[in-house]
Design an enzyme around this catalytic site. Sequence first.
Site, PDB file in Angstrom:
ATOM      1  N   ALA A  61      -2.651  16.981  35.846  1.00 43.12           N
ATOM      2  CA  ALA A  61      -2.517  15.747  35.062  1.00 43.12           C
ATOM      3  C   ALA A  61      -1.728  16.114  33.813  1.00 43.12           C
ATOM      4  O   ALA A  61      -1.609  17.290  33.474  1.00 43.12           O
ATOM      5  CB  ALA A  61      -3.905  15.238  34.680  1.00 43.12           C
ATOM      6  N   GLY A 100      -4.928  18.427  38.906  1.00 40.21           N
ATOM      7  CA  GLY A 100      -4.614  17.159  39.565  1.00 40.21           C
ATOM      8  C   GLY A 100      -3.547  17.319  40.624  1.00 40.21           C
ATOM      9  O   GLY A 100      -3.466  16.532  41.563  1.00 40.21           O
ATOM     10  N   GLU A 103      -5.425  18.419  43.619  1.00 41.93           N
ATOM     11  CA  GLU A 103      -6.199  17.239  44.050  1.00 41.93           C
ATOM     12  C   GLU A 103      -5.290  16.253  44.775  1.00 41.93           C
ATOM     13  O   GLU A 103      -5.668  15.671  45.793  1.00 41.93           O
ATOM     14  CB  GLU A 103      -6.860  16.595  42.832  1.00 41.93           C
ATOM     15  N   GLU A 123      -9.024  23.455  35.524  1.00 49.93           N
ATOM     16  CA  GLU A 123      -9.542  22.536  34.504  1.00 49.93           C
ATOM     17  C   GLU A 123     -10.582  23.185  33.604  1.00 49.93           C
ATOM     18  O   GLU A 123     -10.674  22.876  32.422  1.00 49.93           O
ATOM     19  CB  GLU A 123     -10.149  21.298  35.163  1.00 49.93           C
TER      20      GLU A 123
HETATM   21  N1  T1G Z   1       0.548  18.772  31.149  1.00 54.66           N
HETATM   22  C1  T1G Z   1       1.515  18.672  30.220  1.00 54.66           C
HETATM   23  N2  T1G Z   1       2.365  19.679  29.902  1.00 54.66           N
HETATM   24  C2  T1G Z   1       2.216  20.831  30.578  1.00 54.66           C
HETATM   25  C3  T1G Z   1       1.224  21.002  31.573  1.00 54.66           C
HETATM   26  C4  T1G Z   1       0.376  19.908  31.838  1.00 54.66           C
HETATM   27  N3  T1G Z   1      -0.560  19.975  32.783  1.00 54.66           N
HETATM   28  N4  T1G Z   1       1.349  22.277  32.056  1.00 54.66           N
HETATM   29  C5  T1G Z   1       2.360  22.850  31.396  1.00 54.66           C
HETATM   30  N5  T1G Z   1       2.890  21.994  30.510  1.00 54.66           N
HETATM   31  C6  T1G Z   1       4.035  22.245  29.626  1.00 54.66           C
HETATM   32  C7  T1G Z   1       3.759  23.341  28.627  1.00 54.66           C
HETATM   33  O1  T1G Z   1       3.111  22.792  27.495  1.00 54.66           O
HETATM   34  C8  T1G Z   1       5.158  23.817  28.331  1.00 54.66           C
HETATM   35  O2  T1G Z   1       5.742  22.846  27.472  1.00 54.66           O
HETATM   36  C9  T1G Z   1       5.865  23.687  29.676  1.00 54.66           C
HETATM   37  O3  T1G Z   1       5.102  22.739  30.431  1.00 54.66           O
HETATM   38  C10 T1G Z   1       5.954  24.985  30.438  1.00 54.66           C
HETATM   39  O4  T1G Z   1       4.607  25.503  30.490  1.00 54.66           O
HETATM   40  C11 T1G Z   1      -7.342  15.215  36.786  1.00 54.66           C
HETATM   41  C12 T1G Z   1      -7.603  16.445  34.456  1.00 54.66           C
HETATM   42  C13 T1G Z   1       2.007  25.365  35.198  1.00 54.66           C
HETATM   43  C14 T1G Z   1       1.325  27.779  35.314  1.00 54.66           C
HETATM   44  O5  T1G Z   1      -4.284  23.295  33.466  1.00 54.66           O
HETATM   45  O6  T1G Z   1      -1.050  26.717  33.687  1.00 54.66           O
HETATM   46  O7  T1G Z   1      -5.171  18.173  36.093  1.00 54.66           O
HETATM   47  O8  T1G Z   1       6.168  24.401  25.519  1.00 54.66           O
HETATM   48  O9  T1G Z   1       5.095  27.572  29.143  1.00 54.66           O
HETATM   49  O10 T1G Z   1       4.349  29.944  31.810  1.00 54.66           O
HETATM   50  O11 T1G Z   1      -8.476  17.098  37.559  1.00 54.66           O
HETATM   51  O12 T1G Z   1       1.971  25.695  32.302  1.00 54.66           O
HETATM   52  O13 T1G Z   1       7.984  23.901  27.202  1.00 54.66           O
HETATM   53  O14 T1G Z   1       7.181  22.100  25.630  1.00 54.66           O
HETATM   54  O15 T1G Z   1       2.953  27.323  30.474  1.00 54.66           O
HETATM   55  O16 T1G Z   1       5.806  28.852  33.636  1.00 54.66           O
HETATM   56  C15 T1G Z   1      -4.706  21.063  35.001  1.00 54.66           C
HETATM   57  C16 T1G Z   1      -1.631  24.074  32.915  1.00 54.66           C
HETATM   58  C17 T1G Z   1      -4.522  19.992  33.969  1.00 54.66           C
HETATM   59  C18 T1G Z   1      -2.127  23.751  34.320  1.00 54.66           C
HETATM   60  C19 T1G Z   1       3.432  27.090  34.174  1.00 54.66           C
HETATM   61  N6  T1G Z   1      -3.519  21.900  35.049  1.00 54.66           N
HETATM   62  N7  T1G Z   1      -0.317  24.690  32.939  1.00 54.66           N
HETATM   63  O17 T1G Z   1       3.402  28.233  33.356  1.00 54.66           O
HETATM   64  O18 T1G Z   1       5.178  27.571  31.658  1.00 54.66           O
HETATM   65  S1  T1G Z   1      -5.977  19.000  33.813  1.00 54.66           S
HETATM   66  C20 T1G Z   1      -3.391  22.973  34.228  1.00 54.66           C
HETATM   67  C21 T1G Z   1      -0.154  26.002  33.289  1.00 54.66           C
HETATM   68  C22 T1G Z   1      -6.055  18.161  35.299  1.00 54.66           C
HETATM   69  C23 T1G Z   1      -7.291  16.726  36.863  1.00 54.66           C
HETATM   70  C24 T1G Z   1      -7.331  17.405  35.548  1.00 54.66           C
HETATM   71  C25 T1G Z   1       1.230  26.551  33.152  1.00 54.66           C
HETATM   72  C26 T1G Z   1       1.988  26.681  34.500  1.00 54.66           C
HETATM   73  P1  T1G Z   1       6.840  23.340  26.379  1.00 54.66           P
HETATM   74  P2  T1G Z   1       4.394  27.074  30.359  1.00 54.66           P
HETATM   75  P3  T1G Z   1       4.728  28.740  32.627  1.00 54.66           P
END
Ligand code: T1G
Length: 645
Positions: A61, A100, A103, A123
Site C-alpha cells: 500500500a 498489499g 495480498e 507490515e
Molecule cells: N509506499 C510509498 N513509498 C514507498 C513504499 C511504499 N510502500 N515503499 C518504498 N517507497 C519509496 C521509498 O520511500 C523511496 O522513496 C522509494 O520508494 C524507493 O524505496 C494493506 C497496509 C520496496 C524493498 O513495507 O521495503 O501494504 O526516497 O529506497 O532500497 O497490508 O522500499 O525515493 O522518495 O527503499 O530498492 C508494506 C516498504 C506497506 C515495503 C525497495 N510494504 N518498502 O527498496 O528502495 S504497508 C512495505 C521497501 C501495506 C497492506 C499494508 C523497499 C523496497 P524516495 P527504497 P529499495
Amino acid sequence: MSVAIEITDQIAVVTIENPPVNAAGLEVRQGLWEAVDTLDADPQVTAVVLACAGRTFVAGADIREFGKPPVEPHLPDVLNKIEGAQKPWVAAIHGTALGGGLELAMSCHGRVALSSAKMGLPEVNLGLIPGAGGTVRLPRLVPPALALTLAAGGKPIAADQALKAGLVDEVVAEGLVDAARTRAKTQALTPTLTRDIQGTLDEGFDKTETGILRKARGQKSPKAASKAIRRGATMEAPEALAAERAAFTALKQDPQSAALRHIFFAERAVGRSARTKVVTPRALAQIGVIGGGTMGAGIAAACLLAGLKVTMVERDAEAAQAGHDRVAGILGNSLKRGLISEDKHTRLMGNFLSADRYDALSEADLVIEAVFEDMGVKREVFAKLDEVTRPDAVLASNTSYLDVNEIAASVRDPSRVLGLHFFSPAHIMKLLEIVVPERVADDVLATGIALGKQLKKISVLAGVCDGFIANRIMSAYRRECEYMLEDGALPHQIDAAMEEFGFPMGIYRMQDLAGLDIAWAMRKRQAATRDPAQRYVEIADKLCEAGRFGQKAGRGWYIYEDGKPVRDTEVEDLIVAESARKGISRQSFDAAQIMERILGCMQREGRTILDEGIAASPEDIDVVMINAFGFPRWHGGPMFMAQAT
Ligand code: T1G
Ligand code: NAD
C-alpha cells in the site's frame, strides 16, 4: 501513474505503472477496480494477467497515504473484487511483492513468479499487520507456520521457497508475462478464500510463534500478526477478514506504527546534501584501506562484498598477513553461512590484495584510513598517502572522535579529505557517519555519499566535533548514567530499565562487551582539557585501574560466570563508597525515572548538536541512535519522542 490494459488472443494484460515501487495508491486502486468491470463485461476476454512495469510488482500500500483519511476504493475491497471477477486473474510477479502487493497477488486466482522475485508481508516492520486479507488468504495457500513466519516475522521469501510452499504456482527464469498468459488460458476460477486451510496449528506453529514473539521485545505488531494468522487459519473467512481489518485499523492509530513509519522514511531521507545535487562523484572502483585491524578488516570486507577492488596496507608483512587473514575469515564466514556462493567468494578474494607498502595505493580512487586512534599516527599516515596516491584520490579517515579538519591539514590538498565513520562490525552495521570537514570539495563529499550507497549503508552527514553524532550522544548519556550511579542507582537497575524500554542491551552490559579500556583511554586523553567545573564520576576509572576491563577480563561492571553477567558486590560497594566520598545521599530510582533521565539527556544533546549544525535534522539523530545503538525502532528515536510529547 497508470493501469493499462492490452488485449491479445482473448487474454487481457493489466499493467500497473506507478514508480518507483508501484505502491497501491488511490489511482492504482481505482484503475484496478475499473479494470475488473471492463474486463468482466468484454466478451472477447477469457482471462487476465496482472503485471507491473518497472523494477517490481506492487511493493505495498502507499505508506504516504497512511497519515491521511482513507479514500475509497479501499484495498481490501479492490482485492475482493478481483477475487470475485468472472474471469481468472493470474499475477505475474517480479521484484518484491510486499504487503498489499502480495495480498493483491493472493487475491488473484493464480500466480507466476520470476525466479529472482521475493515476496513477503513486512507490515510488522511498520507496526502494522496485513490489512487487505493477507492473514486470511495466506494460510489457504501455505502451511500456517510459514504464514506465521511471513506475517509476524516480516521477512520476505524467495520465489523457489514460495513455489515449494504453494504461494506461487510456477516460477520462470524469463518470459514472465508470456508464462502468465499461458497459465491464464487454463487457470481455474477458484477464489483463494474458498480454498482449504493448508495445515493445522500444530506444535511447530507454537514453536515458531514463541521464537518470533521472543524477538519482538516491546513491539506490539508481531503478536497482533500472530493472532491474526491464528484467526485466519481457524475462523470462517468473513469473520477472520473483519477481525483482521479491525486489528489493522487499531494498529494504524498506535504510536508504535507512527514511530516505525517515521523511521522508515527518515532512513530514506538522510545522507543527502544540497551541495552534491549537481556534482558528479569521483571514480570508486579501487579502494585502499590503511590498517587491517578490527575496523580495517571489516571495511575491506564491506567493500569487497559490494564488488569493489580492495588493497589493504599494513605496517609490515606480518601485520599485512594478519589483516589478510581477518578479511579472509569474514568472507569465509559469509560463504559458510550461504550469504555468498563459492564462485562469488573466489571472485571477491581475487579482488583483494594485502600489502605492507604504501606505493601499492598508486591507483586507488579512494583510501580509508583505519589505524590507531592517535592523531600523530593518523597525520603520519595521511602525509604518506599525500605522496603515493593520485592527486584526485579521495582520502578518508575512520576516526571515532578525532578532528577531521586537523587530519585534512596533513595533506597539501585538504579538499580531498573527509571522514567515513563506520561502526563495528563494519561489514554488518548499516550506519555510516559521513564527516564533513570545512574544506572538503563538493565532489569529494558526493563520492563519500556514493560509496555509502554502493555499500548499502544508511549514511548520515555529520559536522566535525568530538564524537560526531553517535559517539557524542553516547558520551553524554554514558555520563548521565554514571551520575545516576553516584546519585543512587546501580548498574543492573539502569540496564534493566533500558532493556525494558526496548534496548537490546543496557549500557553497562554493552560496555562490558565492548571493553572498558577504549573509553578509559579516551577519558585519559581528554583529562587535560576537561572542564574542571563539569561533574566527573571516577567509578569507571577505578574499575579500569583494578583491571576490570569487561567480559574479556572476566569482570567489569559485572562478574562473568560462564559468559553470564552477575551482579558484583565489589562494584556496588565501590559505587556506594564513591557516593559517600562525594557526600551524596543516595536516592532510589525506578525504571521510568531512569529512562526519563537518559532520554532527556539524549534529547538535550541532540538539540545542541542541531544548534551547532553538526546534524542537519532531528531525523538524522533518530536514524543514528536507532542504527548505532539499537534505540528501539518502535519508539522512533529520541527526537521523535520529544516532538511526540
Ligand atoms: N509506499 C510509498 N513509498 C514507498 C513504499 C511504499 N510502500 N515503499 C518504498 N517507497 C519509496 C521509498 O520511500 C523511496 O522513496 C522509494 O520508494 C524507493 O524505496 C494493506 C497496509 C520496496 C524493498 O513495507 O521495503 O501494504 O526516497 O529506497 O532500497 O497490508 O522500499 O525515493 O522518495 O527503499 O530498492 C508494506 C516498504 C506497506 C515495503 C525497495 N510494504 N518498502 O527498496 O528502495 S504497508 C512495505 C521497501 C501495506 C497492506 C499494508 C523497499 C523496497 P524516495 P527504497 P529499495
Ligand atoms: P586496531 O588496533 O584493531 O587496528 C589498527 C590497525 O592499524 C592495526 O592493525 C595496526 O597494525 C594498523 N596500523 C597502525 N599504524 C599503521 C600505519 N602507520 N600504517 C598501516 N597500518 C597501521 O584498531 P581499530 O579498532 O580497527 O580502530 C581503527 C580506527 O577505527 C581507530 O581510529 C578507531 O577509533 C576507529 N573506530 C573503531 C571502532 C571500533 O569499534 N573498534 C569503531 C569505529 C571507528
